[in-house]
Design a protein around this motif. Structure first.
Motif, PDB file in Angstrom:
ATOM      1  N   UNK A 176       0.845  -1.193   0.000  1.00  0.00           N
ATOM      2  CA  UNK A 176       0.000   0.000   0.000  1.00  0.00           C
ATOM      3  C   UNK A 176       0.883   1.246   0.000  1.00  0.00           C
ATOM      4  N   UNK A 177       2.015   1.174   0.687  1.00  0.00           N
ATOM      5  CA  UNK A 177       2.967   2.289   0.661  1.00  0.00           C
ATOM      6  C   UNK A 177       3.476   2.520  -0.761  1.00  0.00           C
ATOM      7  N   UNK A 178       3.728   1.433  -1.497  1.00  0.00           N
ATOM      8  CA  UNK A 178       4.120   1.551  -2.903  1.00  0.00           C
ATOM      9  C   UNK A 178       3.018   2.235  -3.721  1.00  0.00           C
ATOM     10  N   UNK A 179       1.766   1.831  -3.466  1.00  0.00           N
ATOM     11  CA  UNK A 179       0.637   2.419  -4.190  1.00  0.00           C
ATOM     12  C   UNK A 179       0.542   3.918  -3.912  1.00  0.00           C
ATOM     13  N   UNK A 180       0.702   4.292  -2.641  1.00  0.00           N
ATOM     14  CA  UNK A 180       0.645   5.708  -2.268  1.00  0.00           C
ATOM     15  C   UNK A 180       1.746   6.491  -2.970  1.00  0.00           C
ATOM     16  N   UNK A 181       2.934   5.900  -2.990  1.00  0.00           N
ATOM     17  CA  UNK A 181       4.070   6.547  -3.643  1.00  0.00           C
ATOM     18  C   UNK A 181       3.790   6.746  -5.129  1.00  0.00           C
ATOM     19  N   UNK A 182       3.172   5.730  -5.740  1.00  0.00           N
ATOM     20  CA  UNK A 182       2.885   5.795  -7.167  1.00  0.00           C
ATOM     21  C   UNK A 182       1.841   6.849  -7.518  1.00  0.00           C
ATOM     22  N   UNK A 183       0.894   7.085  -6.618  1.00  0.00           N
ATOM     23  CA  UNK A 183      -0.139   8.082  -6.902  1.00  0.00           C
ATOM     24  C   UNK A 183       0.237   9.482  -6.401  1.00  0.00           C
ATOM     25  N   UNK A 184       1.460   9.596  -5.858  1.00  0.00           N
ATOM     26  CA  UNK A 184       1.921  10.901  -5.399  1.00  0.00           C
ATOM     27  C   UNK A 184       1.330  11.334  -4.082  1.00  0.00           C
ATOM     28  N   UNK A 185       0.927  10.374  -3.239  1.00  0.00           N
ATOM     29  CA  UNK A 185       0.357  10.692  -1.934  1.00  0.00           C
ATOM     30  C   UNK A 185       1.397  10.471  -0.844  1.00  0.00           C
ATOM     31  N   UNK A 186       1.742  11.501  -0.105  1.00  0.00           N
ATOM     32  CA  UNK A 186       2.627  11.358   1.038  1.00  0.00           C
ATOM     33  C   UNK A 186       1.855  10.722   2.193  1.00  0.00           C
ATOM     34  N   UNK A 187       2.514   9.872   2.954  1.00  0.00           N
ATOM     35  CA  UNK A 187       1.871   9.197   4.078  1.00  0.00           C
ATOM     36  C   UNK A 187       2.789   9.253   5.294  1.00  0.00           C
ATOM     37  N   UNK A 188       2.187   9.491   6.450  1.00  0.00           N
ATOM     38  CA  UNK A 188       2.900   9.408   7.729  1.00  0.00           C
ATOM     39  C   UNK A 188       2.199   8.360   8.573  1.00  0.00           C
ATOM     40  N   UNK A 189       2.959   7.359   9.008  1.00  0.00           N
ATOM     41  CA  UNK A 189       2.421   6.292   9.860  1.00  0.00           C
ATOM     42  C   UNK A 189       3.059   6.394  11.245  1.00  0.00           C
ATOM     43  N   UNK A 190       2.356   7.013  12.212  1.00  0.00           N
ATOM     44  CA  UNK A 190       2.893   7.117  13.566  1.00  0.00           C
ATOM     45  C   UNK A 190       2.533   5.915  14.444  1.00  0.00           C
TER      46      UNK A 190
END
Length: 370
Positions: A314-328
């Motif tokens: 899912x992190x790969x998918x987010x990266x591919x769609x240009x969405x930054x993600x923070x997982x605390x």
């Protein structure tokens, strides 16, 4: 001292069960609510160390965010941790009640508390799950008590339209009734027809506050028997759903915002997906596991999505769609402990209830960071 039933009735005015996602195992998990409760404990998780803490502190009711029994138990075996937990709870007469996705969705719940901790201004829900049903309440009251009843209904949450409160419409008329010999009328005489100058007061009530508003109406109304109509409306109520879309007052880089998240949630480390130099203004927030909501976060226009338990692919998918993600991490949902504690404490004080409420101090974070 309140009973468990009364405490949960008050709590469900804040976090109604109908807000929960389908098949979410919320509600009473262990014990009974039909008993007096002198002390309530609020916790994120119900682990064995939490139960031991409850026993040591004389707690009779635990209110948790994460359900103790996600799946039905096939046996209660004290050789297993779950079996020991249930055995200890039953032995010490401690009840467990869970508010899970309903506490996520409700206004002022988990996701709003996370946004508040981050200093974000909430603009919308991330994933709409439902619109709250609305009712029109029309109640007939003597004109002498019109203002008193309006205040009582408004204070209980009726008549809220946008940023306006205590919204009502009234029309005047004559009410007629004949008290029977079994009555003790506020106005009139048994067996005689009475006519009174009355007001028909109309207002809007959301479903979640219906019980509270009707109770306030009964308490404020002078008559033994209150004449009122309750009509379901087709009007759309407030949007409700999982997660929030919010904004920062001052845009900063992803790197600096990640540090802000780390500090705000008091976590030793977190995971970040994306370009650390990117500017962050709009933020999507969803406590717990938000893996299936990355597309909604992207569509919301958020510059970054804050959620827990991010999967590798899912992190790969987010990266591919240009969405930054923070997982605390998932454990940041611990912010709910203070929210529920403060709500219950205020409610007890307002109702002059001698029941104590405490926040669990037991550590339920399973991860260590080296």
């Amino acid at each position: 001292m309140a009973t468990g039933q009364q405490i949960i009735k008050w709590f469900e005015e804040f976090s109604p069960k109908h807000l929960a996602m389908e098949k979410d195992p919320i509600g009473l998990h262990v014990g009974t609510l039909n008993k007096p409760v002198s002390k309530v404990m609020v916790t994120l998780d119900v682990l064995e160390n939490v139960v031991d803490e409850a026993i040591d502190n004389g707690v009779e009711l635990i209110i948790a965010h994460h359900p103790l029994l996600f799946k039905p138990l096939q046996q209660i075996n004290p050789d297993t941790e779950k079996g020991r937990i249930v055995q200890k709870l039953m032995k010490h007469d401690i009840s467990v009640y869970a508010a899970h996705t309903n506490l996520d969705v409700t206004k002022g719940g988990v996701n709003d508390a996370m946004c508040e901790a981050l200093g974000l201004e909430v603009e919308d829900v991330l994933v709409e799950t439902k619109r709250e049903s609305l009712y029109k309440l029309a109640v007939f009251v003597p004109s002498t008590h019109e203002n008193h009843l309006r205040e009582a209904l408004g204070d209980a949450g009726a008549g809220h339209i946008g940023e306006y409160s205590h919204c009502t419409f009234h029309s005047s008329g004559i009410g007629a009734f004949k008290p029977s010999e079994n009555t003790n009328p506020y106005i009139g005489t048994q067996g005689e027809l009475e006519k009174v100058d009355e007001v028909k007061m109309e207002t809007i009530v959301p479903q979640s506050l219906l019980s509270k508003v009707l109770s306030a109406m009964e308490d404020a109304h002078p008559y033994e028997e209150v004449a009122y109509d309750l009509i379901p409306l087709e009007n759309k109520g407030e949007k409700q759903g999982a997660g929030r879309v919010a904004s920062l007052k001052n845009p900063i880089s992803l790197k600096d915002f990640a540090e802000h998240v780390k500090t705000s949630f008091d976590v030793p480390a977190l995971r970040v997906v994306g370009d650390l130099s990117k500017t962050i203004k709009k933020v999507a927030v969803l406590g717990g596991d938000g893996n299936k909501f990355i597309s909604q976060a992207k569509r919301s226009g958020a510059d970054v999505f804050i959620t827990g338990d991010l999967y590798f692919h899912v992190a790969h998918d987010a990266l591919g769609m240009g969405l930054n993600v923070i997982d605390p991490g998932h454990h940041v949902e611990k912010v709910m402990k203070k929210v529920v504690h403060d709500y219950l404490q205020t409610t007890f004080e307002e109702n002059n209830i001698q029941t104590d409420v405490m926040i669990s101090k037991a550590n339920t974070e399973p991860f260590q960071f080296l």
